[in-house]
Design an enzyme around this catalytic site. Structure first.
Site, mmCIF file in Angstrom:
data_model
loop_
_atom_site.group_PDB
_atom_site.id
_atom_site.type_symbol
_atom_site.label_atom_id
_atom_site.label_comp_id
_atom_site.label_asym_id
_atom_site.label_seq_id
_atom_site.Cartn_x
_atom_site.Cartn_y
_atom_site.Cartn_z
ATOM 1 N N TYR A 129 0.861 -1.186 0.000
ATOM 2 C CA TYR A 129 0.000 0.000 0.000
ATOM 3 C C TYR A 129 0.896 1.233 0.000
ATOM 4 C CZ TYR A 129 -3.359 -3.516 1.585
ATOM 5 O OH TYR A 129 -4.143 -4.633 1.706
ATOM 6 N N ARG A 132 2.050 2.429 3.884
ATOM 7 C CA ARG A 132 2.368 1.560 5.017
ATOM 8 C C ARG A 132 3.061 0.285 4.568
ATOM 9 N NH1 ARG A 132 -2.779 1.677 3.488
ATOM 10 N NH2 ARG A 132 -4.223 -0.053 3.842
ATOM 11 N N CYS A 148 -2.353 -21.022 8.944
ATOM 12 C CA CYS A 148 -1.418 -19.894 8.835
ATOM 13 C C CYS A 148 -1.237 -19.438 7.394
ATOM 14 C CB CYS A 148 -0.063 -20.287 9.408
ATOM 15 S SG CYS A 148 1.171 -18.975 9.255
ATOM 16 N N ARG A 150 1.125 -17.597 6.435
ATOM 17 C CA ARG A 150 2.555 -17.512 6.148
ATOM 18 C C ARG A 150 3.299 -18.806 6.461
ATOM 19 N NH1 ARG A 150 2.617 -12.161 8.661
ATOM 20 N NH2 ARG A 150 1.565 -11.097 6.972
ATOM 21 N N ASP A 308 -7.530 -17.283 4.107
ATOM 22 C CA ASP A 308 -6.742 -17.287 2.872
ATOM 23 C C ASP A 308 -6.631 -18.705 2.308
ATOM 24 O OD1 ASP A 308 -6.205 -14.549 2.937
ATOM 25 O OD2 ASP A 308 -4.466 -14.830 4.242
ATOM 26 N N ASP A 345 -8.278 -11.047 1.785
ATOM 27 C CA ASP A 345 -7.008 -10.633 1.201
ATOM 28 C C ASP A 345 -7.046 -11.205 -0.211
ATOM 29 O OD1 ASP A 345 -4.451 -9.404 1.298
ATOM 30 O OD2 ASP A 345 -4.339 -9.954 3.424
ATOM 31 N N LYS A 352 -6.223 -6.181 0.957
ATOM 32 C CA LYS A 352 -7.463 -6.428 1.698
ATOM 33 C C LYS A 352 -8.643 -5.730 1.027
ATOM 34 C CE LYS A 352 -5.021 -6.960 6.043
ATOM 35 N NZ LYS A 352 -3.673 -6.527 5.564
HETATM 36 C C1 LIG Z 1 -2.782 -6.012 6.226
HETATM 37 C C2 LIG Z 1 -1.613 -5.369 5.638
HETATM 38 C C3 LIG Z 1 -1.288 -4.045 5.969
HETATM 39 C C4 LIG Z 1 -2.121 -3.220 6.916
HETATM 40 O O1 LIG Z 1 -3.399 -3.004 6.399
HETATM 41 P P1 LIG Z 1 -4.499 -2.180 7.234
HETATM 42 O O2 LIG Z 1 -5.746 -2.274 6.409
HETATM 43 O O3 LIG Z 1 -3.986 -0.784 7.374
HETATM 44 O O4 LIG Z 1 -4.653 -2.841 8.554
HETATM 45 C C5 LIG Z 1 -0.168 -3.499 5.378
HETATM 46 N N1 LIG Z 1 0.582 -4.201 4.485
HETATM 47 C C6 LIG Z 1 0.269 -5.458 4.135
HETATM 48 C C7 LIG Z 1 1.117 -6.151 3.132
HETATM 49 C C8 LIG Z 1 -0.826 -6.088 4.710
HETATM 50 O O5 LIG Z 1 -1.114 -7.355 4.374
#
Ligand SMILES: *Cc1c(COP(=O)(O)O)cnc(C)c1O
Length: 387
Positions: A129, A132, A148, A150, A308, A345, A352
């Site tokens: 994203y 973040r 899991c 991962r 997932d 996801d 997401k």
């Molecule tokens: C879940 C996730 C986030 C954080 O997502 P939010 O919707 O802000 O909680 C950031 N990076 C990745 C790769 C994710 O899977």
């Protein structure tokens, strides 16, 4: 002086805790039981550990023999105590005891369903994203969830230790001023020692444009003993938010309540993430119990995940329809704070995506028709542009 708690003669177990300690040839000692390092050293990891404790089904026996080559098995004594010994459908058990179905691959199954490896910018840092990143700290957990997302990384011993990756991650973050949010996950970051965690958080906090730091952890559920005043102080010092992971109301034990109190009293905002799992929490009652229980502990349900499509998890997954039906039974019917956002996801790296029950029935010529929680229809007229 080391207390000698080894068994020198066979004991008749009077409690579940005693039974679990006896698996390792030890007496039950409350002080040790409450020590998170003792819990980690006495995890149930193989068939011989589970046999004396549970009435295993053939599918579980084969799972414990074979599935653990693919994805490690570990259950903390704390979590093992919650398993019903003679109910193979126990919602706690389904989460952590492998079954031979894990060896089955179904249509649509993937090894890396969220496409994280493709979005990895430096080892252990996933930047998908705009603002973040996801930082993978460790590749081990207190216990292993059979679903899991991962499992390709976690418990496999393939990830370099943090100390060898951290400089490259920090350098990337310093350079990328658009990143304002770092999510530390893994593996479980709260398995790091207070000192290592303090150092990592300190280095992140030293980067001016990073304004939000959160940790994803299932330690409060699997290993509540790890939540100490010292740990809470480290998290508070760096103003961390915590995303906890709980799947069933029965996980909310007195020890877990104490851990959540310590964190909440310590000034740590608490959210929780739940994975929708067949036979574990795919009913209105199970979800309500869990979400209401979390609110009582001052934990705000954040996301409910469609499970997932990880290879070997089909037996634990529900249909998306089930998820939509369940969320419509909650939204409006109970406290809004108790209703998480249901998300998927998107397989292949789409990120997401919220999945919402259909409430917007029509929106034409400034006229909106909506359906409320009772199923009744209402109309809203947009304001007319004046002048
Ligand atoms: C879940 C996730 C986030 C954080 O997502 P939010 O919707 O802000 O909680 C950031 N990076 C990745 C790769 C994710 O899977």
């Amino acid at each position: 002086m080391e207390l000698n708690t080894r068994l020198d003669k066979p004991l008749i177990a009077k409690s579940r805790r005693e039974e679990i300690c006896h698996i390792f040839g030890e007496y039950y000692d409350p002080e040790r039981w409450n020590d998170w390092r003792w819990q980690m050293r006495h995890r149930l990891t193989k068939l011989e550990h589970f046999q004396p404790l549970l009435q295993l089904t053939p599918a579980e026996e084969r799972g414990l023999e074979k599935a653990r080559d693919k994805f490690a098995v570990a259950v903390t004594p704390h979590f093992a105590e919650l398993i019903e010994p003679d109910n193979p459908l126990c919602p706690i058990r389904l989460q952590v005891v492998p079954r031979e179905e894990e060896l089955v691959t179904s249509p649509g199954d993937m090894i890396d369903p969220c496409g994280e490896d493709d979005d990895s910018v430096v080892p252990g840092l996933i930047h998908r994203y705009p603002d973040r990143v996801l930082l993978l700290a460790l590749d081990s957990c207190a216990a292993y969830c059979r679903y899991c997302t991962r499992s390709r990384l976690v418990s496999q011993g393939e990830m370099y230790p943090l100390t060898r990756r951290i400089d490259a991650m920090i350098a990337y973050l310093q350079e990328h001023t658009e990143v304002r949010d770092v999510l530390i996950s893994g593996g479980d970051p709260l398995l790091m020692s207070d000192e290592v965690l303090d150092k990592l958080l300190g280095r992140l906090r030293a980067i001016e444009h990073i304004e939000f730091v959160r940790i994803g952890s299932r330690v409060p559920s699997f290993l509540p003993q790890r939540i100490t005043p010292q740990l809470a102080a480290v998290l508070r010092k760096h103003r961390v938010w915590l995303s906890l992971h709980f799947c069933h109301g029965r996980e909310l034990t007195p020890e877990v309540a104490k851990a959540c109190d310590l964190l909440a009293d310590g000034g740590i905002p608490l959210g929780s993430q739940t994975v929708l799992l067949k036979g574990v929490n795919d009913s209105e009652n199970a979800l309500k119990n869990l979400f209401h229980g979390l609110l009582k502990l001052r934990v705000r349900p954040y996301y409910l995940y469609q499970c997932d499509p990880v290879a070997g998890t089909a037996h634990l997954r529900t249909s998306v329809r089930t998820g939509i039906d369940l969320i419509s039974k909650l939204r409006g019917h109970t406290t809004g704070y108790a209703v998480p956002t249901y998300v998927m996801d998107a397989p292949g790296g789409g990120g997401k995506v919220p999945i919402l029950p259909e409430t917007l029935l029509a929106y034409e010529n400034g006229k909106t028709t909506v359906r409320n929680w009772e199923g009744k229809l209402y109309t809203y007229i947009d304001p007319v542009e004046l002048g």
